[in-house]
Design a protein around this motif. Sequence first.
Motif, PDB file in Angstrom:
ATOM      1  N   GLY A 242     -10.400 -21.724  20.838  1.00 47.48           N
ATOM      2  CA  GLY A 242      -9.611 -20.746  20.274  1.00 47.48           C
ATOM      3  C   GLY A 242     -10.140 -19.105  19.704  1.00 47.48           C
ATOM      4  O   GLY A 242      -9.761 -18.298  19.651  1.00 47.48           O
ATOM      5  N   GLY A 243     -10.969 -19.173  19.476  1.00 48.53           N
ATOM      6  CA  GLY A 243     -11.738 -17.996  19.132  1.00 48.53           C
ATOM      7  C   GLY A 243     -12.655 -17.268  20.136  1.00 48.53           C
ATOM      8  O   GLY A 243     -12.908 -15.577  19.511  1.00 48.53           O
ATOM      9  N   LEU A 244     -12.575 -17.664  21.028  1.00 48.67           N
ATOM     10  CA  LEU A 244     -13.541 -16.620  22.231  1.00 48.67           C
ATOM     11  C   LEU A 244     -12.998 -16.105  22.383  1.00 48.67           C
ATOM     12  O   LEU A 244     -13.069 -14.213  22.497  1.00 48.67           O
ATOM     13  N   VAL A 245     -11.934 -15.079  22.097  1.00 49.45           N
ATOM     14  CA  VAL A 245     -10.587 -13.913  22.780  1.00 49.45           C
ATOM     15  C   VAL A 245     -11.148 -13.655  21.802  1.00 49.45           C
ATOM     16  O   VAL A 245     -11.342 -11.792  21.661  1.00 49.45           O
ATOM     17  N   PHE A 246     -11.741 -14.127  20.143  1.00 48.55           N
ATOM     18  CA  PHE A 246     -11.486 -12.555  19.109  1.00 48.55           C
ATOM     19  C   PHE A 246     -13.117 -12.515  19.003  1.00 48.55           C
ATOM     20  O   PHE A 246     -13.555 -11.310  18.727  1.00 48.55           O
TER      21      PHE A 246
ATOM     22  N   ALA B 285     -13.213 -12.445  14.151  1.00 46.51           N
ATOM     23  CA  ALA B 285     -13.787 -12.683  14.387  1.00 46.51           C
ATOM     24  C   ALA B 285     -15.474 -12.813  13.291  1.00 46.51           C
ATOM     25  O   ALA B 285     -15.832 -14.756  13.301  1.00 46.51           O
ATOM     26  N   LEU B 286     -15.684 -12.371  12.060  1.00 46.23           N
ATOM     27  CA  LEU B 286     -16.212 -12.113  11.574  1.00 46.23           C
ATOM     28  C   LEU B 286     -16.404 -13.220  10.336  1.00 46.23           C
ATOM     29  O   LEU B 286     -17.040 -14.053   9.969  1.00 46.23           O
TER      30      LEU B 286
ATOM     31  N   GLY C  74     -13.785  -9.824  22.163  1.00 48.00           N
ATOM     32  CA  GLY C  74     -12.953  -8.349  21.169  1.00 48.00           C
ATOM     33  C   GLY C  74     -13.438  -7.520  20.613  1.00 48.00           C
ATOM     34  O   GLY C  74     -14.006  -6.870  20.624  1.00 48.00           O
ATOM     35  N   ALA C  75     -13.832  -8.511  19.692  1.00 50.59           N
ATOM     36  CA  ALA C  75     -15.271  -7.642  18.715  1.00 50.59           C
ATOM     37  C   ALA C  75     -16.040  -7.822  19.013  1.00 50.59           C
ATOM     38  O   ALA C  75     -17.182  -6.612  18.958  1.00 50.59           O
ATOM     39  N   TYR C  76     -16.952  -7.714  19.713  1.00 49.22           N
ATOM     40  CA  TYR C  76     -17.947  -7.422  21.095  1.00 49.22           C
ATOM     41  C   TYR C  76     -18.078  -6.308  21.492  1.00 49.22           C
ATOM     42  O   TYR C  76     -18.706  -5.442  21.429  1.00 49.22           O
ATOM     43  N   HIS C  77     -16.239  -5.974  22.289  1.00 50.58           N
ATOM     44  CA  HIS C  77     -16.160  -4.336  22.878  1.00 50.58           C
ATOM     45  C   HIS C  77     -16.143  -4.207  21.472  1.00 50.58           C
ATOM     46  O   HIS C  77     -16.239  -1.718  21.298  1.00 50.58           O
ATOM     47  N   GLU C  78     -15.637  -4.147  20.335  1.00 51.70           N
ATOM     48  CA  GLU C  78     -14.935  -3.409  18.833  1.00 51.70           C
ATOM     49  C   GLU C  78     -16.419  -2.880  18.683  1.00 51.70           C
ATOM     50  O   GLU C  78     -16.038  -1.222  17.773  1.00 51.70           O
TER      51      GLU C  78
ATOM     52  N   ILE D 298     -14.131  -0.806  15.403  1.00 50.24           N
ATOM     53  CA  ILE D 298     -14.161  -2.281  15.221  1.00 50.24           C
ATOM     54  C   ILE D 298     -12.800  -1.746  14.144  1.00 50.24           C
ATOM     55  O   ILE D 298     -12.131  -0.829  13.736  1.00 50.24           O
ATOM     56  N   GLY D 299     -12.294  -2.999  14.783  1.00 48.14           N
ATOM     57  CA  GLY D 299     -10.372  -2.960  14.184  1.00 48.14           C
ATOM     58  C   GLY D 299     -10.707  -4.762  13.933  1.00 48.14           C
ATOM     59  O   GLY D 299     -11.852  -5.773  13.581  1.00 48.14           O
ATOM     60  N   MET D 300      -9.323  -5.251  14.457  1.00 52.92           N
ATOM     61  CA  MET D 300      -9.216  -6.642  13.751  1.00 52.92           C
ATOM     62  C   MET D 300      -9.899  -7.991  14.148  1.00 52.92           C
ATOM     63  O   MET D 300     -10.073  -8.752  14.035  1.00 52.92           O
TER      64      MET D 300
END
Length: 172
Positions: free
Chosen positions: A90-94, A113-114, A97-101, A106-108
Amino acid sequence: MLDIKPGKRNLPNPDPHGKQPSHKQHAGHDKHSGHSPAMFKRRFFICLALTLPVLYFAPSFQEWFNYQAIQFPGANWVTPILSTVIYFYGGLVFLKGAYHEIRSKIGMMTLVALAITVAFVYSVAVSLGLEGNSFYWELATLDQQEIVLNVSPFVVEEWRSLTVQKQSPDSE
């Protein structure tokens, strides 16, 4: 280095060496790239199904609702194992996304993810012997309006966001 032009305010040049991508290069980039409402819907319902036993075995829930979960050899590992699946599936997309942000703005996705990572890592440490109470059920269930330690409601929010975006006539 100042970008000095007559008649213009002299402001620092944000890209003095011309290495940052232009707006044209970012035009095709979409933060929802590769995401589909069906993917988020599937992830949400799978995580929801996995959340129910996490809640059932949670010591806090057993205390609050005055029941004793069924006991069997290895019952103490049901919650950590299911929560691991919830965190990664469930959290992989976040996490992605965090890696790219982190590499840009940095965003949501980074915040989510944190939060889920802190809850997950701490809970695993408690399962392995660190003194304290785990946050597995919070990781799986906190509402998206509450403190951001959740997977499932954020998947639903992304799913709704993508559905609205795809239905909008301006999204083409």
